[in-house]
Enzyme design. Structure first.
Site, PDB file in Angstrom:
ATOM      1  N   HIS A 107      26.721  51.645  34.101  1.00  0.00           N
ATOM      2  CA  HIS A 107      28.063  52.205  33.981  1.00  0.00           C
ATOM      3  C   HIS A 107      28.851  51.641  32.805  1.00  0.00           C
ATOM      4  O   HIS A 107      29.954  52.111  32.501  1.00  0.00           O
ATOM      5  CB  HIS A 107      28.832  51.967  35.289  1.00  0.00           C
ATOM      6  CG  HIS A 107      29.974  52.893  35.504  1.00  0.00           C
ATOM      7  ND1 HIS A 107      31.286  52.466  35.531  1.00  0.00           N
ATOM      8  CD2 HIS A 107      30.020  54.236  35.695  1.00  0.00           C
ATOM      9  CE1 HIS A 107      32.085  53.498  35.750  1.00  0.00           C
ATOM     10  NE2 HIS A 107      31.354  54.580  35.845  1.00  0.00           N
ATOM     11  N   HIS A 145      41.094  58.347  33.853  1.00  0.00           N
ATOM     12  CA  HIS A 145      39.738  57.831  33.981  1.00  0.00           C
ATOM     13  C   HIS A 145      39.714  56.383  33.507  1.00  0.00           C
ATOM     14  O   HIS A 145      38.729  55.683  33.646  1.00  0.00           O
ATOM     15  CB  HIS A 145      38.765  58.687  33.163  1.00  0.00           C
ATOM     16  CG  HIS A 145      37.323  58.414  33.459  1.00  0.00           C
ATOM     17  ND1 HIS A 145      36.553  57.581  32.680  1.00  0.00           N
ATOM     18  CD2 HIS A 145      36.511  58.850  34.450  1.00  0.00           C
ATOM     19  CE1 HIS A 145      35.327  57.521  33.168  1.00  0.00           C
ATOM     20  NE2 HIS A 145      35.270  58.272  34.248  1.00  0.00           N
TER      21      HIS A 145
END
Length: 579
Positions: free
Chosen positions: A239, A469
Site C-alpha cells: 500500500h 483520500h
C-alpha cells in the site's frame, strides 16, 4: 444554476463501498471523470478584519455560478491581502513569546526555500539546489522541502494555488525513477507525466496479481521493471505510495497518498511530502548515517529488491539497491519515516515498524505543557475492523511523548474525521466517490466508535466536495500543533499492526510509509530563533488546522491556500449513529 453545499448532517444510510476491485473501480472512474469538472463548487472564505487577531474568523459558503471567474479572481486577491495582514498581526502579537521561548511548535515549511542540506541552508543555496533538481515554479512545486496538497480539477483557481500535480513532482533530469504504489494505470501515468517516457530506468514496486498483474505487464514500456515485495500474511497489501527519483545531483524522495490513477490525482483531496537531498561529501566527513537514513534503508531492504543497473550522468554505471541510498546526505531531513512491513515482529524488531515505531519516536520528543491531554485527530479514507482494545493500544502510541518537565502527555480526546454519505452524494464524483472511502457498515456502526466521529470539512481549501483520500494523524491544542503525520496508512490493524503474545510480538499485514513532522526535528536542523508558528482557528463552527511558517520573524507564507486542512464538525446530534 448556482450550486450550494449542504453542511448539515444527513439521515440517509451510509454509502461507503467495501470493494476495492481494481477493474470495477477503474470503470467507474472513467464514467465520472468527465462530468466532475461541470459540477464543481467554488467555496470562498468570508472576508475578515485582519486587525482583530483574537476574534475567530467565520467561514461562509459563497454561492456563485460556474462561469463567474471574475468574481472568483476578485475574491481570491482580496483574501490573499487579508490573509497576509492577518498572519503578520498574529506574528506581531506572539513576537515576545517567540523570542523568549522557541520550544513551541515549529510548523511545516511551505512555500519558501529554507534549504535542503546541512551545507546549503541559505535561500540562495537552496534556489541553486532546486534548479539542479528541476523545480518547476509554474507547476506549483515551489519548494523542494514541503508538504503539499495536490491539485483538484473543477475547483476555482485560488483553491489550487500552491498545490502540485504529478508533472510538478517528476521533473528535471531524472535518471532513475522508483515508483511504489497500490494501484497503477500505466496508460494514464504516461499521459499525465510524459517525462517518464524518457527516464532511462523506471522500476515499479507493486502488489498486483492475477489479471491486474497481466495488464500491468502488458501496458508498461519494455524497459520498465516490476518488483512485487513479498506479502507473507494473508489479507495484506503493498500500500506504500512513494517515489524515489535519482538525479545527477542527488535524490528526490516523495511520500504521498494517491494511487497512480486518474481520479486520485484529479478528483480527490490528496497530499504529499517531498524533499531533495544531495550526495554526501565524504571528503568533508558527511558519512555518519542519520535516523532518517537508517529508517529508509531498512525499509528498502525489507522489500527484498535485488536492485537494478543504471547509468547516472557524471557518475557512471551504478547498482541501485537499498544500500545505494546511503550515498545521500539526509542530515537536513525535516521528517522521520514511520514504515510498516508485513510479518511478525519481535525482539529488537518489535519497535521498528508500525504504530510502535511511531510511539518510539514520539517518546523521544518533548512538547509544551499545554499538549497534556490534548486532542488527537485520525483522518483517513478506509476503516478497518476495529475493537476497543486495539483502539486503546493504538491510542497509547498516538498519545506518547512528554513535556519539557518530563510529564507524560497522556490520553486526550480522539477525533475521527471522515465524510458522511451526504458528503459523498454532493462530492465532485457523486456516489462513485464512495469506492475510495470503503468500510462495511458493521465496522462503521460499532457502538464504541460513535463518540469519536467528526465530519470532513475543508471549505477554506475549497475541498469539501473533493472526497479525502489523504490520510493524516496529528495532535493539537487550540492554536498549537504538537506533531503531524502524512501517511498511506488507514485506520486498520493491517496497516499499523496489532500486539500479540502479551505485547511481545507485533503483527502487520501491509506495506505502508508515513512521514512525521515535529517541532524538535526542525529545531535540530535550523536555528531555534528562526522559527515560530501558530495553528490558526478560522471558524467557530469547525476547527481548521493549517500550517503557517515564519523565519527570522518575517512572515513568508500563509496557511490559507497551502496545506491542510480540515478539522471537522462533531456529529453529536445523531444519537450515536454515523449516517
Amino acid at each position: 444554476m448556482p450550486y450550494k453545499l449542504t453542511l448539515e448532517p444527513t439521515e440517509d444510510e451510509l454509502v461507503h463501498h467495501s470493494s476495492r476491485d481494481v477493474q470495477s473501480r477503474r470503470s467507474s472512474q472513467a464514467a465520472h471523470c468527465e462530468e466532475s469538472g461541470a459540477r464543481s463548487l467554488s467555496l470562498l472564505l468570508q472576508e475578515c478584519k485582519p486587525s482583530e487577531t483574537k476574534k475567530k474568523r467565520e467561514l461562509e459558503t459563497i454561492i456563485i455560478d460556474s462561469d463567474e471567474d471574475e468574481q472568483v479572481s476578485k475574491k481570491q486577491k482580496q483574501q490573499l491581502i487579508e490573509d497576509e495582514a492577518f498572519a503578520q498581526a498574529v506574528q506581531a502579537e506572539e513576537d515576545g513569546a517567540a523570542r523568549a521561548s522557541i520550544r513551541g511548535n515549529v510548523s511545516l515549511l511551505n512555500e519558501q526555500h529554507i534549504g535542503t542540506s546541512s551545507s546549503s541552508k541559505s535561500p540562495r543555496a537552496a534556489n541553486k539546489l532546486d534548479e539542479a533538481f528541476g523545480v518547476d515554479y509554474e507547476a506549483g512545486c515551489r519548494s523542494s522541502s514541503t508538504f503539499r496538497l495536490m491539485q483538484v480539477k473543477g475547483l476555482p483557481q485560488w483553491a489550487n494555488k500552491g498545490c502540485v500535480n504529478i508533472r510538478g513532482v517528476i521533473q528535471g533530469d531524472v535518471q532513475v525513477a522508483l515508483l511504489s504504489n497500490y494501484m497503477v494505470d500505466i496508460d494514464w501515468l504516461l499521459e499525465a507525466c510524459p517525462r517518464l517516457k524518457t527516464v532511462p530506468s523506471v522500476v515499479i514496486f507493486h502488489g498486483e496479481s492475477g489479471g491486474s498483474l497481466e495488464l500491468l505487464q502488458a501496458r508498461k514500456p519494455n524497459s520498465w521493471l516490476l518488483h512485487k515485495p513479498p506479502l507473507r500474511l494473508s489479507y495484506g497489501t503493498h500500500h506504500t505510495k512513494a517515489m524515489f527519483l535519482l538525479y545527477p545531483t542527488g535524490i528526490r524522495i516523495v511520500v504521498h497518498t494517491a494511487n497512480l490513477i486518474y481520479i486520485d490525482w484529479n478528483n480527490k483531496s490528496q497530499g504529499l511530502w517531498t524533499q531533495d537531498f544531495p550526495y554526501k561529501n565524504v571528503a568533508a566527513g558527511e558519512s555518519k548515517p542519520s535516523p532518517f537514513e537508517n529508517d529508509l534503508v531498512e525499509y528498502l531492504q525489507a522489500l527484498e529488491w535485488t536492485g537494478c543497473i543504471a547509468i547516472i550522468s557524471g557518475i557512471g554505471e551504478v547498482h541501485v539497491d537499498a544500500a545505494f541510498f546511503r550515498k545521500f546526505d539526509y542530515s537536513s531531513a525535516m521528517v522521520r519515516l514511520v514504515a510498516s512491513v508485513p510479518g511478525y515482529h519481535l525482539g529488537r524488531n518489535l519497535t521498528k515498524w508500525g504504530h510502535l515505531k511511531l510511539r518510539t519516536i514520539l517518546q523521544e520528543q518533548h512538547f509544551e505543557e499545554h499538549f497534556k491531554g490534548s486532542p488527537c485527530v485520525y483522518q483517513f479514507s478506509s476503516l478497518g475492523s476495529l475493537d476497543e482494545k486495539w483502539m486503546g493500544e493504538f491510542g497509547s502510541s498516538i498519545q506518547a511523548g512528554s513535556t519539557f518537565g518530563n510529564e507524560q502527555l497522556g490520553p486526550g480526546p480522539v477525533q475521527i474525521v471522515w465524510p458522511t454519505v451526504e458528503d459523498i452524494r454532493n462530492s465532485l464524483e457523486g456516489y462513485a466517490a464512495g469506492g475510495a472511502v470503503p468500510s462495511p457498515l458493521k465496522n462503521v456502526e460499532r457502538a464504541f466508535l460513535s463518540k469519536y466521529w467528526y465530519r470532513w470539512q475543508a471549505d477554506h481549501t475549497g475541498r469539501s466536495r473533493a472526497i479525502p483520500h489523504i490520510k493524516t494523524f496529528l495532535r493539537y491544542n487550540d492554536q498549537r500543533l504538537a506533531w503531524f503525520l502524512l501517511t498511506s496508512s488507514n485506520l486498520s490493524k493491517a496497516a499499523w499492526g496489532v500486539l500479540q503474545k502479551n505485547g511481545s510480538q507485533l503483527m502487520i499485514r501491509s506495506y505502508e510509509v508515513s512521514t512525521l513532522m515535529t517541532a524538535s526535528l526542525l529545531q535540530s536542523i535550523y536555528s531555534a530563533e528562526s522559527f515560530t508558528s501558530s495553528l490558526i482557528t478560522l471558524s467557530s463552527r469547525c476547527s481548521v488546522l493549517a500550517f503557517a511558517c515564519w523565519k527570522q520573524l518575517k512572515c513568508h507564507s500563509l496557511f490559507m491556500h497551502l496545506q491542510l486542512l480540515y478539522l471537522a464538525q462533531r456529529i453529536a446530534e445523531q444519537g450515536g449513529r454515523w449516517r
